[in-house]
Design a protein around this motif. Structure first.
Motif, PDB file in Angstrom:
ATOM      1  N   PRO A 123       1.748  -1.693   0.404  1.00  0.00           N
ATOM      2  CA  PRO A 123       0.824  -1.931   1.068  1.00  0.00           C
ATOM      3  C   PRO A 123       0.804  -1.085   2.607  1.00  0.00           C
ATOM      4  O   PRO A 123       1.860  -1.221   3.322  1.00  0.00           O
ATOM      5  N   ARG A 163      -1.352  -2.213   4.715  1.00  0.00           N
ATOM      6  CA  ARG A 163      -1.744  -3.091   5.634  1.00  0.00           C
ATOM      7  C   ARG A 163      -1.681  -4.481   4.537  1.00  0.00           C
ATOM      8  O   ARG A 163      -2.121  -4.681   3.950  1.00  0.00           O
ATOM      9  N   TRP A 164      -0.821  -5.412   5.115  1.00  0.00           N
ATOM     10  CA  TRP A 164      -0.990  -6.501   4.537  1.00  0.00           C
ATOM     11  C   TRP A 164      -1.006  -7.833   5.698  1.00  0.00           C
ATOM     12  O   TRP A 164      -1.087  -7.755   6.655  1.00  0.00           O
ATOM     13  N   ASP A 197      -0.422 -12.279   6.051  1.00  0.00           N
ATOM     14  CA  ASP A 197       0.089 -13.440   5.612  1.00  0.00           C
ATOM     15  C   ASP A 197      -1.075 -14.563   5.913  1.00  0.00           C
ATOM     16  O   ASP A 197      -1.144 -14.946   7.125  1.00  0.00           O
ATOM     17  N   LEU A 251       8.128 -10.871   4.779  1.00  0.00           N
ATOM     18  CA  LEU A 251       6.690  -9.589   4.498  1.00  0.00           C
ATOM     19  C   LEU A 251       7.203  -8.410   5.690  1.00  0.00           C
ATOM     20  O   LEU A 251       7.220  -7.362   5.080  1.00  0.00           O
ATOM     21  N   GLY A 282       1.571  -5.356   9.631  1.00  0.00           N
ATOM     22  CA  GLY A 282       1.065  -6.809   9.209  1.00  0.00           C
ATOM     23  C   GLY A 282       0.318  -7.415  10.093  1.00  0.00           C
ATOM     24  O   GLY A 282       0.345  -7.461  11.385  1.00  0.00           O
ATOM     25  N   CYS A 334      -7.228  -4.488   3.840  1.00  0.00           N
ATOM     26  CA  CYS A 334      -5.756  -4.781   3.500  1.00  0.00           C
ATOM     27  C   CYS A 334      -5.605  -4.429   2.059  1.00  0.00           C
ATOM     28  O   CYS A 334      -6.339  -4.662   1.178  1.00  0.00           O
ATOM     29  N   ASP A 335      -4.303  -4.179   1.786  1.00  0.00           N
ATOM     30  CA  ASP A 335      -3.857  -3.954   0.360  1.00  0.00           C
ATOM     31  C   ASP A 335      -3.101  -5.205  -0.216  1.00  0.00           C
ATOM     32  O   ASP A 335      -3.057  -4.993  -1.430  1.00  0.00           O
ATOM     33  N   LEU A 336      -2.572  -6.218   0.615  1.00  0.00           N
ATOM     34  CA  LEU A 336      -2.092  -7.327   0.104  1.00  0.00           C
ATOM     35  C   LEU A 336      -2.556  -8.587   0.928  1.00  0.00           C
ATOM     36  O   LEU A 336      -2.473  -8.473   1.956  1.00  0.00           O
ATOM     37  N   GLY A 360      -6.285  -3.804  -4.450  1.00  0.00           N
ATOM     38  CA  GLY A 360      -5.375  -4.516  -3.692  1.00  0.00           C
ATOM     39  C   GLY A 360      -5.129  -5.860  -4.190  1.00  0.00           C
ATOM     40  O   GLY A 360      -5.738  -6.274  -5.226  1.00  0.00           O
TER      41      GLY A 360
END
Length: 270
Positions: free
Chosen positions: A54, A56-57, A59, A71, A80, A117-119, A147
């Motif tokens: 990703p 950008r991820w 949580d 992560l 992140g 976001c990708d994740l 994603g």
């Protein structure tokens, strides 16, 4: 709760302000008793697609930041985001790093731009969201095409030993309510996200006595948050009756506490 409409009824799940306050108070004690949370979160990490990288991820429901840091190590801290509704958890997590930004926010109304976001990774947080359909809608909105949304949650059957033991004592609501697995299946199928995997697995913890379990739930901030829970202190006679009732479940390893854990990996279509 297996009916989709029930999941949205006011009072069916704990009020989010009480959830935020409870987990804020538990921020300093949480990690010392979070064996289940670490195990479940690690299994979720292991379920992520091997090819995912990703840009950008996030949580989602980062808590103390244990998996934010995992992560960050795996995908890069500067890419992140860590989000939680509990300010106390964010204050505890932020100095330890793991993400570029720590954000106070509600999973049902994410303060992020669309396709940013990708994740989205979320472990043992969304069970506290009364409107999980809104969570899915928001995740769908913020994910880029292709994603991934990977989450774990708890469903009906969690802590059934404690629930059944209390029922023998007074019939009041002493154990947090959770959605049925069928509700997760229905909502995920209707979310517009492709369901890569969705399963429900038991995870059993063992304790020497009832006090060990209830102490851990309090330290986690996950003790009884339900509407209709009994107020005030629990009398000694009722505690002794609970202990007697729970003993029927004792095994060689100790008193069991079963968690029904939902593991899911969803993908936004290209």
């Amino acid at each position: 709760m297996t009916d989709l409409s029930v999941a949205k009824l006011p009072g069916a799940l704990p009020d989010k302000r009480q959830v935020a306050a409870s987990f804020s108070r538990a921020a300093t004690s949480y990690d010392s008793v979070a064996e289940l949370q670490r195990d479940v979160g690690q299994q979720l990490l292991d379920r992520l697609p091997a090819s995912i990288m990703p840009e950008r991820w996030m949580d989602l429901g980062c808590g103390t930041g244990y998996f934010t840091r995992a992560l960050g190590t795996r995908f890069g801290e500067v890419t992140g985001l860590a989000l939680d509704i509990a300010e106390g958890m964010l204050n505890h997590a932020r100095p330890q790093g793991g993400a570029a930004h720590f954000i106070a926010g509600d999973a049902e109304r994410l303060p992020l731009q669309a396709s940013s976001c990708d994740l989205v990774f979320s472990s043992l947080a969304v069970q506290w969201c009364a409107d999980f359909a809104s969570v899915l809608n928001e995740v769908h909105r913020v994910l880029k095409p292709g994603g991934v949304f990977a989450f774990t949650s708890l469903c009906v059957g969690t802590l059934y030993e404690l629930r059944d033991s209390w029922r023998q004592v007074d019939g009041l609501v002493h154990v947090n309510r959770f959605r049925g697995f069928e509700t997760y299946q229905q909502l995920c199928e209707a979310s517009g996200l492709n369901v890569i995997s969705l399963e429900n697995r038991p995870h059993v913890m063992y304790y020497p006595d009832v006090r060990g379990l209830t102490h851990e739930l309090k330290a986690l901030g996950a003790h009884n948050l339900n509407p209709g829970r009994p107020g005030g202190l629990t009398g000694r006679a009722r505690i002794l009756a609970l202990v007697d009732a729970y003993e029927q479940f004792r095994q060689v390893q100790g008193l069991p506490a079963t968690y029904r854990v939902v593991y899911a990996v969803l993908e936004k279509p290209l």
